[in-house]
Design a protein around this motif. Structure first.
Motif, PDB file in Angstrom:
ATOM      1  N   MET A 164       0.832  -1.215   0.000  1.00 33.72           N
ATOM      2  CA  MET A 164       0.000   0.000   0.000  1.00 33.72           C
ATOM      3  C   MET A 164       0.865   1.263   0.000  1.00 33.72           C
ATOM      4  SD  MET A 164      -2.937   1.468  -0.064  1.00 33.72           S
ATOM      5  CE  MET A 164      -4.096   0.140   0.255  1.00 33.72           C
ATOM      6  N   ARG A 165       1.969   1.223   0.737  1.00 36.04           N
ATOM      7  CA  ARG A 165       2.831   2.396   0.790  1.00 36.04           C
ATOM      8  C   ARG A 165       3.421   2.703  -0.582  1.00 36.04           C
ATOM      9  NH1 ARG A 165       8.120   3.295   4.744  1.00 36.04           N
ATOM     10  NH2 ARG A 165       8.625   5.404   3.986  1.00 36.04           N
ATOM     11  N   ALA A 166       3.866   1.644  -1.286  1.00 38.73           N
ATOM     12  CA  ALA A 166       4.421   1.845  -2.627  1.00 38.73           C
ATOM     13  C   ALA A 166       3.362   2.386  -3.579  1.00 38.73           C
ATOM     14  CB  ALA A 166       4.991   0.530  -3.151  1.00 38.73           C
ATOM     15  N   LEU A 167       2.137   1.907  -3.437  1.00 35.90           N
ATOM     16  CA  LEU A 167       1.036   2.387  -4.281  1.00 35.90           C
ATOM     17  C   LEU A 167       0.833   3.877  -4.102  1.00 35.90           C
ATOM     18  CD1 LEU A 167      -2.362   0.605  -4.813  1.00 35.90           C
ATOM     19  CD2 LEU A 167      -2.285   3.051  -4.363  1.00 35.90           C
ATOM     20  N   LEU A 168       0.811   4.339  -2.847  1.00 39.77           N
ATOM     21  CA  LEU A 168       0.612   5.754  -2.562  1.00 39.77           C
ATOM     22  C   LEU A 168       1.783   6.609  -3.045  1.00 39.77           C
ATOM     23  CD1 LEU A 168      -0.949   5.552   1.016  1.00 39.77           C
ATOM     24  CD2 LEU A 168      -2.126   5.933  -1.155  1.00 39.77           C
ATOM     25  N   VAL A 169       2.984   6.057  -2.941  1.00 41.84           N
ATOM     26  CA  VAL A 169       4.174   6.783  -3.428  1.00 41.84           C
ATOM     27  C   VAL A 169       4.075   6.992  -4.933  1.00 41.84           C
ATOM     28  CG1 VAL A 169       6.654   6.621  -3.801  1.00 41.84           C
ATOM     29  CG2 VAL A 169       5.699   6.068  -1.558  1.00 41.84           C
ATOM     30  N   PHE A 227       9.928  -1.850 -14.189  1.00 40.34           N
ATOM     31  CA  PHE A 227       9.632  -3.267 -14.196  1.00 40.34           C
ATOM     32  C   PHE A 227      10.769  -4.115 -13.613  1.00 40.34           C
ATOM     33  CE2 PHE A 227       6.729  -2.510 -18.109  1.00 40.34           C
ATOM     34  CZ  PHE A 227       5.880  -1.773 -17.308  1.00 40.34           C
ATOM     35  N   SER A 228      11.979  -3.522 -13.585  1.00 44.86           N
ATOM     36  CA  SER A 228      13.093  -4.246 -12.967  1.00 44.86           C
ATOM     37  C   SER A 228      13.184  -3.973 -11.472  1.00 44.86           C
ATOM     38  CB  SER A 228      14.412  -3.847 -13.643  1.00 44.86           C
ATOM     39  OG  SER A 228      14.668  -2.454 -13.469  1.00 44.86           O
ATOM     40  N   ALA A 229      12.504  -2.930 -11.009  1.00 41.47           N
ATOM     41  CA  ALA A 229      12.496  -2.601  -9.579  1.00 41.47           C
ATOM     42  C   ALA A 229      11.537  -3.542  -8.845  1.00 41.47           C
ATOM     43  CB  ALA A 229      12.073  -1.153  -9.383  1.00 41.47           C
ATOM     44  N   PRO A 230      11.731  -3.688  -7.546  1.00 42.04           N
ATOM     45  CA  PRO A 230      10.837  -4.566  -6.770  1.00 42.04           C
ATOM     46  C   PRO A 230       9.482  -3.896  -6.504  1.00 42.04           C
ATOM     47  CG  PRO A 230      12.442  -3.540  -5.324  1.00 42.04           C
ATOM     48  CD  PRO A 230      12.834  -3.141  -6.719  1.00 42.04           C
ATOM     49  N   ILE A 231       8.731  -3.646  -7.579  1.00 38.10           N
ATOM     50  CA  ILE A 231       7.420  -3.005  -7.487  1.00 38.10           C
ATOM     51  C   ILE A 231       6.360  -4.014  -7.908  1.00 38.10           C
ATOM     52  CG2 ILE A 231       5.948  -1.149  -8.345  1.00 38.10           C
ATOM     53  CD1 ILE A 231       8.449   0.489  -8.871  1.00 38.10           C
ATOM     54  N   ARG A 232       5.359  -4.179  -7.088  1.00 37.72           N
ATOM     55  CA  ARG A 232       4.279  -5.096  -7.423  1.00 37.72           C
ATOM     56  C   ARG A 232       3.399  -4.506  -8.516  1.00 37.72           C
ATOM     57  NH1 ARG A 232       0.887  -6.484  -2.349  1.00 37.72           N
ATOM     58  NH2 ARG A 232       0.796  -4.195  -2.321  1.00 37.72           N
ATOM     59  N   LYS A 233       2.794  -5.388  -9.302  1.00 40.87           N
ATOM     60  CA  LYS A 233       1.915  -4.928 -10.373  1.00 40.87           C
ATOM     61  C   LYS A 233       0.747  -4.115  -9.805  1.00 40.87           C
ATOM     62  CE  LYS A 233      -0.885  -7.761 -12.638  1.00 40.87           C
ATOM     63  NZ  LYS A 233      -1.439  -8.744 -13.617  1.00 40.87           N
ATOM     64  N   THR A 234       0.229  -4.518  -8.659  1.00 41.07           N
ATOM     65  CA  THR A 234      -0.878  -3.790  -8.032  1.00 41.07           C
ATOM     66  C   THR A 234      -0.484  -2.357  -7.723  1.00 41.07           C
ATOM     67  OG1 THR A 234      -1.709  -5.824  -7.025  1.00 41.07           O
ATOM     68  CG2 THR A 234      -2.458  -3.748  -6.070  1.00 41.07           C
ATOM     69  N   ASP A 235       0.716  -2.175  -7.147  1.00 45.50           N
ATOM     70  CA  ASP A 235       1.168  -0.833  -6.789  1.00 45.50           C
ATOM     71  C   ASP A 235       1.369   0.034  -8.029  1.00 45.50           C
ATOM     72  OD1 ASP A 235       1.214  -1.587  -4.115  1.00 45.50           O
ATOM     73  OD2 ASP A 235       3.281  -2.287  -4.227  1.00 45.50           O
TER      74      ASP A 235
END
Length: 270
Positions: free
Chosen positions: A1-6, A98-106
């Motif tokens: 959730m934090r990554a999504l908001l960022v 896409f290479s960063a540790p980011i979830r598709k949802t975020d």
């Protein structure tokens, strides 16, 4: 959730720094002011009528103003929502994300929420302009009533915001899946054509309800709901979510949500 908001804050901040965002805001603010001022008789060369000598800032008239002027913004919604995800592929930034540790949802919903927030801000200009238009010099005093905050808040919540979600979801998904802007702009044109065709169907009594339901902008449903209101109700009665207007909002809102979820499911980082 934090990554999504960022990601959402990043997208919104990026958009708010663009001159085009504030140009959109200014244009719709001016259009709404001129629309209401013309309805009040302030502009001799421009005529806007709501049918009869009604108050220009009555709930029904403000609702119609927001719906009609908001329908002109489909290209703006397409540009903002489509670019929110397509720009990463155009500038080849997708390799970084896409290479960063980011979830598709975020990534997907962060981009979507950031762009949606900016559009929600831009389209407040129609509400603000509708309010300011009643104070333009030359507006007939007898055409202006005492409007409450709800008069301006309800069209924003019931028409403008749902339309931003409906069209925003469709355009966002098209851009995310095709990674191009052309299909997004084509969809915007098709939606606008649908907006033009729906009122023509509404002229036939047998198709009025159908026309109100297939209009994604909700304008035809709004007209259908209020067309038989007497003058007193047109000047005083709030326009709530009821009847065919409510069905229209639920139908298209559900379709947009389904499209967004399906687009999320089909979207891949590679």
């Amino acid at each position: 959730m934090r990554a999504l908001l960022v990601i959402a804050r990043f997208e919104a901040a990026q958009r708010l720094r663009l001159l085009s965002t504030w140009v959109y805001f200014s244009v719709f603010l001016a259009l709404a002011m001129l629309w209401i001022a013309a309805a009040g008789g302030a502009l001799r060369d421009i005529s806007v009528t709501f049918g009869g000598q009604v108050l220009i800032n009555a709930p029904r008239q403000i609702a119609l103003t927001c719906a009609i002027l908001g329908s002109l913004g489909s290209i703006v919604v397409a540009a903002v929502m489509g670019r929110a995800v397509q720009q990463d592929f155009e500038h080849e930034m997708h390799h970084f994300f896409f290479s960063a540790p980011i979830r598709k949802t975020d990534y997907v919903f962060g981009r979507f929420l950031g762009a949606f927030g900016v559009l929600a801000l831009v389209f407040t200009s129609i509400v603000i302009g509708s309010w300011l238009g009643a104070f333009v010099p030359g507006v007939a005093p007898e055409r202006v009533g005492a409007a409450s905050l709800a008069t301006y808040l309800q069209p924003y919540l019931f028409t403008l915001l749902p339309n931003l979600f409906i069209f925003g979801a469709i355009f966002f998904v098209l851009a995310a899946l095709t990674r191009r802007m052309l299909p997004v702009y084509v969809a915007a044109v098709v939606m606008t054509i649908g907006y033009i065709v729906a009122p023509s169907l509404a002229r036939d009594l047998d198709f009025k309800t159908f026309a109100a339901l297939i209009d994604p902008f909700g304008t035809t449903a709004l007209i259908r709901l209020t067309e038989y209101w007497p003058l007193a109700e047109r000047n005083l009665r709030p326009v709530g979510l009821e009847g065919v207007y409510l069905l229209n909002r639920l139908l298209w809102g559900g379709f947009a949500l389904l499209a967004l979820l399906l687009g999320y499911w089909r979207f891949h980082f590679i």
